[in-house]
Design a protein around this motif. Structure first.
Motif, PDB file in Angstrom:
ATOM      1  N   UNK A  30       0.595  -1.498  -0.292  1.00  0.00           N
ATOM      2  CA  UNK A  30       0.085   0.296   0.229  1.00  0.00           C
ATOM      3  C   UNK A  30       0.539   1.456  -0.302  1.00  0.00           C
ATOM      4  N   UNK A  31       0.135   2.408  -0.556  1.00  0.00           N
ATOM      5  CA  UNK A  31       1.001   3.609  -0.578  1.00  0.00           C
ATOM      6  C   UNK A  31       0.835   4.153   1.335  1.00  0.00           C
ATOM      7  N   UNK A  32       2.234   4.404   1.672  1.00  0.00           N
ATOM      8  CA  UNK A  32       2.378   4.953   2.676  1.00  0.00           C
ATOM      9  C   UNK A  32       2.408   3.826   3.800  1.00  0.00           C
ATOM     10  N   UNK A  33       2.273   2.746   3.851  1.00  0.00           N
ATOM     11  CA  UNK A  33       2.778   1.370   4.639  1.00  0.00           C
ATOM     12  C   UNK A  33       3.733   1.145   5.094  1.00  0.00           C
ATOM     13  N   UNK A  34       4.112   0.385   6.670  1.00  0.00           N
ATOM     14  CA  UNK A  34       4.829   0.201   6.779  1.00  0.00           C
ATOM     15  C   UNK A  34       6.395  -0.064   5.786  1.00  0.00           C
ATOM     16  N   UNK A  35       6.061  -0.860   5.052  1.00  0.00           N
ATOM     17  CA  UNK A  35       6.656  -1.618   3.985  1.00  0.00           C
ATOM     18  C   UNK A  35       7.447  -0.734   3.277  1.00  0.00           C
ATOM     19  N   UNK A  36       6.437   0.514   1.978  1.00  0.00           N
ATOM     20  CA  UNK A  36       6.753   0.959   1.793  1.00  0.00           C
ATOM     21  C   UNK A  36       7.214   2.021   2.316  1.00  0.00           C
ATOM     22  N   UNK A  37       7.506   2.552   3.682  1.00  0.00           N
ATOM     23  CA  UNK A  37       7.828   3.642   3.973  1.00  0.00           C
ATOM     24  C   UNK A  37       9.551   3.236   4.415  1.00  0.00           C
ATOM     25  N   UNK A  38       9.774   2.145   4.800  1.00  0.00           N
ATOM     26  CA  UNK A  38      11.195   1.410   4.774  1.00  0.00           C
ATOM     27  C   UNK A  38      11.810   1.275   3.627  1.00  0.00           C
ATOM     28  N   UNK A  39      11.280   0.853   2.520  1.00  0.00           N
ATOM     29  CA  UNK A  39      11.954   0.528   1.658  1.00  0.00           C
ATOM     30  C   UNK A  39      12.178   2.148   0.826  1.00  0.00           C
ATOM     31  N   UNK A  40      11.176   2.884   0.320  1.00  0.00           N
ATOM     32  CA  UNK A  40      11.332   4.630   0.162  1.00  0.00           C
ATOM     33  C   UNK A  40      12.286   5.303   1.450  1.00  0.00           C
ATOM     34  N   UNK A  41      12.583   4.781   2.570  1.00  0.00           N
ATOM     35  CA  UNK A  41      13.593   5.556   3.207  1.00  0.00           C
ATOM     36  C   UNK A  41      15.065   4.928   3.011  1.00  0.00           C
ATOM     37  N   UNK A  42      15.543   3.551   3.191  1.00  0.00           N
ATOM     38  CA  UNK A  42      16.255   3.122   3.278  1.00  0.00           C
ATOM     39  C   UNK A  42      17.046   3.317   2.056  1.00  0.00           C
ATOM     40  N   UNK A  43      16.143   3.837   0.636  1.00  0.00           N
ATOM     41  CA  UNK A  43      15.988   4.274  -0.883  1.00  0.00           C
ATOM     42  C   UNK A  43      17.347   5.877  -0.831  1.00  0.00           C
ATOM     43  N   UNK A  44      16.543   6.615   0.179  1.00  0.00           N
ATOM     44  CA  UNK A  44      16.408   8.259   0.233  1.00  0.00           C
ATOM     45  C   UNK A  44      18.100   7.717   0.609  1.00  0.00           C
ATOM     46  N   UNK A  45      18.137   7.259   1.900  1.00  0.00           N
ATOM     47  CA  UNK A  45      19.486   7.187   2.241  1.00  0.00           C
ATOM     48  C   UNK A  45      20.772   6.690   1.395  1.00  0.00           C
ATOM     49  N   UNK A  46      20.119   5.898  -0.425  1.00  0.00           N
ATOM     50  CA  UNK A  46      20.935   5.481  -0.664  1.00  0.00           C
ATOM     51  C   UNK A  46      21.295   6.286  -1.743  1.00  0.00           C
ATOM     52  N   UNK A  47      20.055   7.729  -2.043  1.00  0.00           N
ATOM     53  CA  UNK A  47      20.436   8.474  -2.501  1.00  0.00           C
ATOM     54  C   UNK A  47      19.756   8.470  -3.705  1.00  0.00           C
ATOM     55  N   UNK A  96      15.510   7.765  -5.075  1.00  0.00           N
ATOM     56  CA  UNK A  96      14.138   8.200  -4.641  1.00  0.00           C
ATOM     57  C   UNK A  96      13.051   7.721  -5.902  1.00  0.00           C
ATOM     58  N   UNK A  97      12.191   7.681  -5.494  1.00  0.00           N
ATOM     59  CA  UNK A  97      10.884   6.798  -6.149  1.00  0.00           C
ATOM     60  C   UNK A  97      10.225   7.609  -7.655  1.00  0.00           C
ATOM     61  N   UNK A 128       8.176  11.397  -5.605  1.00  0.00           N
ATOM     62  CA  UNK A 128       8.872  12.480  -6.086  1.00  0.00           C
ATOM     63  C   UNK A 128       9.619  12.779  -6.398  1.00  0.00           C
ATOM     64  N   UNK A 129       9.844  12.825  -8.077  1.00  0.00           N
ATOM     65  CA  UNK A 129      10.594  13.451  -8.451  1.00  0.00           C
ATOM     66  C   UNK A 129      12.101  12.377  -9.082  1.00  0.00           C
ATOM     67  N   UNK A 130      11.578  10.373  -8.657  1.00  0.00           N
ATOM     68  CA  UNK A 130      12.750  10.104  -8.678  1.00  0.00           C
ATOM     69  C   UNK A 130      12.810   9.558  -9.870  1.00  0.00           C
ATOM     70  N   UNK A 131      13.473   8.187 -10.297  1.00  0.00           N
ATOM     71  CA  UNK A 131      13.514   7.618 -11.627  1.00  0.00           C
ATOM     72  C   UNK A 131      12.275   5.805 -11.037  1.00  0.00           C
ATOM     73  N   UNK A 132      12.411   5.198  -9.923  1.00  0.00           N
ATOM     74  CA  UNK A 132      12.094   4.576  -9.736  1.00  0.00           C
ATOM     75  C   UNK A 132      10.284   4.903 -10.102  1.00  0.00           C
ATOM     76  N   UNK A 133      10.252   3.599 -10.698  1.00  0.00           N
ATOM     77  CA  UNK A 133       8.494   3.443 -10.035  1.00  0.00           C
ATOM     78  C   UNK A 133       8.031   2.808  -9.506  1.00  0.00           C
ATOM     79  N   UNK A 134       6.346   2.880  -8.525  1.00  0.00           N
ATOM     80  CA  UNK A 134       6.436   2.724  -7.515  1.00  0.00           C
ATOM     81  C   UNK A 134       4.504   2.471  -7.659  1.00  0.00           C
ATOM     82  N   UNK A 135       3.841   0.946  -7.502  1.00  0.00           N
ATOM     83  CA  UNK A 135       2.455   0.416  -7.970  1.00  0.00           C
ATOM     84  C   UNK A 135       2.199  -0.532  -6.170  1.00  0.00           C
TER      85      UNK A 135
END
Length: 332
Positions: free
Chosen positions: A140-157, A159-160, A163-170
């Motif tokens: 789900x959008x903003x679910x626990x697993x979504x936030x965990x993944x996007x937080x981790x990815x943001x730390x690696x530079x 983004x989805x 919010x302006x990145x290239x990694x598509x999300x469904x």
């Protein structure tokens, strides 16, 4: 045909059957209703039911019954309407409802860990450097697993695209992930156990494991909750529920093989489907059963949700988590 594919059909049935898998319904003030989901994050509830820990703790004055749910939204609705008195749910629905004014309190943790990022065989993804222009899926959008993944990815530079990145999300039901992998519709999944072990058994590759992803071992993926009203009015009973839960956690950690058997049997009883015991054993290694819940981690996770623009306002959870001292003090 790939092994363990039948597990996917079983797990799809969980979401449907658990909605009508209630053991009873509320309606008597002499009844205590405990809510939970039929999955491995909620094993503490299954152990407590099997061993009658809640019944022993509360005594003969009240009858303990159980009600199962398909998702956090349905659980939180039942808690708010008084259809259940306490139970087990993910922290995401709790925080979202609390931020919107719901009367809910976290009494203890129940399980943590288990979120894994996996890539399909045909995606060509071998590591984080290969993620550009691919598509990832979460429940789900903003679910626990979504936030965990996007937080981790943001730390690696990374983004989805949201919010302006290239990694598509469904988003989608984890029961569909294997078919979506095979069709090429998605390349990555941030997924909880036992779905992760099922996907890996069918050829998926682990890209980010539980101990690497953001909040992977510190954020509870299931918590024991009640309402603030009930905590105030029935403090002794809530303390009894909490102590019975602690007993259940101790049993799981002291008797992992028996706990797994109880979990498999309990889920089968509700869904009429039996999970692959090898998948459960694999998933079990990534899930930690513990009563611990750190209020600072809950707050940090919420702030991550805000930073990722899932929450419009930065929430404050100063009194969401109830300390054990508070519970004991209320009961005296």
């Amino acid at each position: 045909m790939k092994k363990n594919l039948s597990v996917l059909f079983f797990l799809a049935a969980v979401l449907v059957l658990s909605a009508c898998g209630s053991d009873s319904s509320s309606g008597s003030k002499d009844e205590v209703v405990i809510g939970y989901f039929p999955n491995i994050d909620h094993v503490p509830a299954m152990i407590a039911k099997e061993k009658q820990y809640f019944e022993e703790a509360i005594g003969d004055d009240k009858e303990v019954t159980y009600k199962t749910f398909p998702d956090g939204g349905a659980f939180m609705t039942a808690l708010k309407t008084g259809d259940i008195d306490a139970g087990f749910v993910g922290p995401g629905p709790v925080m979202n409802n609390y931020a919107n004014g719901a009367d809910v309190k976290i009494l203890a943790g129940a399980s943590s860990g288990g979120t894994v990022v996996v890539a399909s065989e045909q995606s060509g993804i071998e590591g984080l450097e290969d993620l550009d222009n691919h598509t990832f899926i979460t429940p789900g959008i903003g679910c626990t697993h979504d936030v965990q993944m996007e937080t981790f990815l943001k730390e690696q530079g990374i983004t989805s695209a949201r919010i302006g990145g290239t990694l598509k999300h469904v988003t989608g039901n984890p029961a569909q992930y294997q078919a979506m992998f095979e069709s090429g519709k998605v390349d990555l999944a941030a997924v909880p156990e036992p779905w992760a072990s099922t996907l890996v058994a069918n050829g998926a590759k682990i890209i980010v494991d539980t101990d690497e992803i953001a909040y992977g071992t510190t954020l509870p993926n299931t918590v024991l909750v009640t309402s603030g009203k009930l905590l105030e009015e029935e403090s002794e009973m809530i303390q009894q529920i909490t102590e019975a839960h602690e007993k259940s956690i101790a049993f799981i950690n002291e008797n992992p093989e028996e706990a797994q058997t109880i979990a498999v049997d309990s889920i089968e009883e509700i869904t009429n489907q039996r999970m692959d015991e090898a998948i459960i054993a694999s998933a079990w290694e990534r899930v930690t059963y513990t009563t611990e819940v750190n209020a600072d981690v809950i707050q940090a996770f919420a702030e991550s949700s805000h930073d990722l623009q899932f929450l419009k306002e930065k929430p404050k959870f100063d009194d969401l988590v109830v300390s054990q001292d508070t519970q004991v003090g209320s009961a005296e």
